[in-house]
Design an enzyme around this catalytic site. Structure first.
Site, PDB file in Angstrom:
ATOM      1  N   GLU A   1      -3.135   0.698   2.089  1.00 13.07           N
ATOM      2  CA  GLU A   1      -3.340  -0.686   1.633  1.00 13.07           C
ATOM      3  C   GLU A   1      -2.026  -1.468   1.654  1.00 13.07           C
ATOM      4  OE1 GLU A   1      -2.868  -2.978  -2.262  1.00 13.07           O
ATOM      5  OE2 GLU A   1      -4.082  -1.194  -2.623  1.00 13.07           O
ATOM      6  N   HIS A   2      -0.944  -0.848   1.144  1.00 13.56           N
ATOM      7  CA  HIS A   2       0.359  -1.507   1.140  1.00 13.56           C
ATOM      8  C   HIS A   2       0.817  -1.851   2.555  1.00 13.56           C
ATOM      9  CE1 HIS A   2       2.415  -1.064  -2.961  1.00 13.56           C
ATOM     10  NE2 HIS A   2       1.135  -0.841  -3.168  1.00 13.56           N
TER      11      HIS A   2
ATOM     12  N   HIS B   1      -4.069   4.252  -0.969  1.00 13.50           N
ATOM     13  CA  HIS B   1      -3.240   3.226  -1.607  1.00 13.50           C
ATOM     14  C   HIS B   1      -2.042   2.878  -0.729  1.00 13.50           C
ATOM     15  CE1 HIS B   1       0.161   2.189  -4.399  1.00 13.50           C
ATOM     16  NE2 HIS B   1      -0.728   1.308  -4.792  1.00 13.50           N
TER      17      HIS B   1
ATOM     18  N   GLU C   1       7.057   2.389  -7.912  1.00 20.41           N
ATOM     19  CA  GLU C   1       5.824   1.947  -8.565  1.00 20.41           C
ATOM     20  C   GLU C   1       5.173   3.110  -9.319  1.00 20.41           C
ATOM     21  OE1 GLU C   1       1.421   0.794  -6.970  1.00 20.41           O
ATOM     22  OE2 GLU C   1       3.081  -0.261  -6.004  1.00 20.41           O
TER      23      GLU C   1
END
Length: 433
Positions: free
Chosen positions: A76-77, A73, A148
């Protein structure tokens, strides 16, 4: 389905749905799929790697590697960062609507646009294949993703879902959030990201699918021009010790900011085989769950009529990362009672089998649903790539569905659903727990 090969390009024709897909495996090992739709203005591209949140332990060149929770993840960012600026902004300025996501077993980057498709495709392929990180930018992102994570940890639906997975599984990493924890992402460095990108973002571990009024040869040419020429080594993944079919714990409960209790219940099933058998099992299981708990089922009609559930009550079958499981859930003031009703219904169906009339209606509806999927470029491309990673072709679903019989559904109830091995996750309003 018929297929033939012209100049190394495979053309598949699906008679039942009247569609055609062109594909080619490039010299670097990347499979490229083109779904041509003449006369459509909108175009769509989906570029993904067979790498997700659960792929934390893997073997490469004989050496085992362990990475922190949340690397896929995090990567991906950071992939939108380039030496020149930000690819997200560049795509948007060029008329595209880009986005990305990370699941347990996939990371995908995609965009839709009307004009400038080839330029946008080149941008997509370039930034995903050429990473650019600095330790400073990684540390900055740790703060952003940390916020987040804190927000999602306060989300009842997120807590409910992972509460069930933690109850079901003892070892499999899908029990952990794809985003990781604040503590785990603090251990991610630029070196970690570069290493995982090199391993999992190599062309032979990825797939590209595009849809729209496009010429397949131009897409193949663009991908071959932009992407690396070398194949990469395929990593061996480890999802932990083999799980028993019993849950790790029977229940999870927490009190959060909800107006009414919500629940998820489910049980582990055997991991699916690869290839077309995987597709068939997924289709059988989906039909079986719809007969058991769909909105046309006797169970739902009874529960809804008694005011125990609302129209958000649903069921699903999920698989991947060496695991498979069922999920039932929704809002209810009496989660334990609904849980008992679900288990009783499973026992009844395992004893007598599905009603033939209901089976026929749900099978027909499933066929219609797969045909309607063809109206969505996003669904088509995502399904083609995801199924490729699992060794089958999602567009063969209508052909395979036609072969499903009530006996297949009965076998699922008897062999895969064990009421005594089900777990439940419940979120109650604060002040009631």
């Amino acid at each position: 389905m018929d297929f033939y090969v012209i100049n190394q390009m495979t053309i598949k024709e699906y008679e039942m749905i009247g569609e055609k897909v062109f594909s080619l495996v490039l010299p670097n090992g990347l499979p490229v799929f083109v779904y041509p739709k003449a006369g459509f203005h909108r175009k769509y591209a989906f570029f993904a790697t067979d790498y997700g949140g659960a792929d934390r332990r893997f073997q490469l060149s004989g050496k085992w590697n362990d990475t922190p929770e949340g690397v896929a993840h995090f990567l991906e960012h950071k992939m939108f960062d380039t030496e020149e600026g930000n690819a997200l902004a560049l795509l948007s300025e060029n008329g595209a609507s880009p986005n990305a996501f990370t699941s347990n077993d996939m990371t995908a980057y995609h965009f839709t646009c009307i004009d400038n498709f080839r330029e946008n495709l080149e941008t997509l392929l370039s930034f995903v294949s050429v990473p650019y990180f600095t330790q400073e930018s990684v540390e900055k992102e740790q703060g952003i993703i940390g916020q987040e994570i804190r927000m999602v940890e306060d989300d009842p639906e997120h807590c409910l879902y992972y509460g069930l997975l933690k109850a079901l599984y003892k070892h499999n990493p899908l029990r952990d959030s794809v985003a990781g924890t604040v503590e785990s992402i603090a251990n991610i460095t630029a070196e970690t990201l570069y290493g995982c990108h090199k391993i999992f973002y190599n062309p032979s571990n990825m797939a590209l699918c595009v849809a729209g009024d496009l010429q397949p040869e131009e897409i193949f040419e663009t991908a071959e021009k932009i992407l690396p020429k070398e194949r990469g080594e395929s990593p061996l993944r480890d999802y932990g010790p083999e799980e028993t079919m019993q849950p790790e714990s029977m229940s999870f409960t927490a009190a959060m900011e909800v107006s009414r209790p919500i629940f998820l219940a489910g049980c582990k099933t055997r991991p699916l085989p690869g290839g077309r058998a995987n597709l068939r099992a997924e289709l059988v299981n989906a039909i079986a769950l719809d007969i058991l708990a769909g909105h046309s089922s006797p169970l739902f009609v009874r529960l809804y009529g008694d005011g125990l559930v609302s129209t958000d009550f649903s069921s699903s079958f999920e698989s991947g990362s060496g695991a498979a499981f069922t999920v039932f859930g929704g809002e209810t003031n009496e989660p334990e009672r609904v849980f008992d009703e679900i288990k009783d219904e499973i026992r009844k169906l395992a004893s007598r089998g599905p009603d033939r009339g209901l089976f026929d209606r749900i099978k027909k509806a499933a066929l219609g649903g797969h045909i309607r999927m063809l109206n969505s470029f996003e669904a088509i491309c995502g399904s083609l790539v995801g199924s490729y990673f699992r060794g089958y072709d999602a567009l063969e679903s209508t052909e395979v569905l036609a072969t499903v019989e009530p006996e297949d559904v009965l076998a699922f109830y008897r062999d895969s659903l064990s009421p005594d091995d089900m777990a439940i996750s419940i979120i109650t309003p604060k002040g009631e727990f």
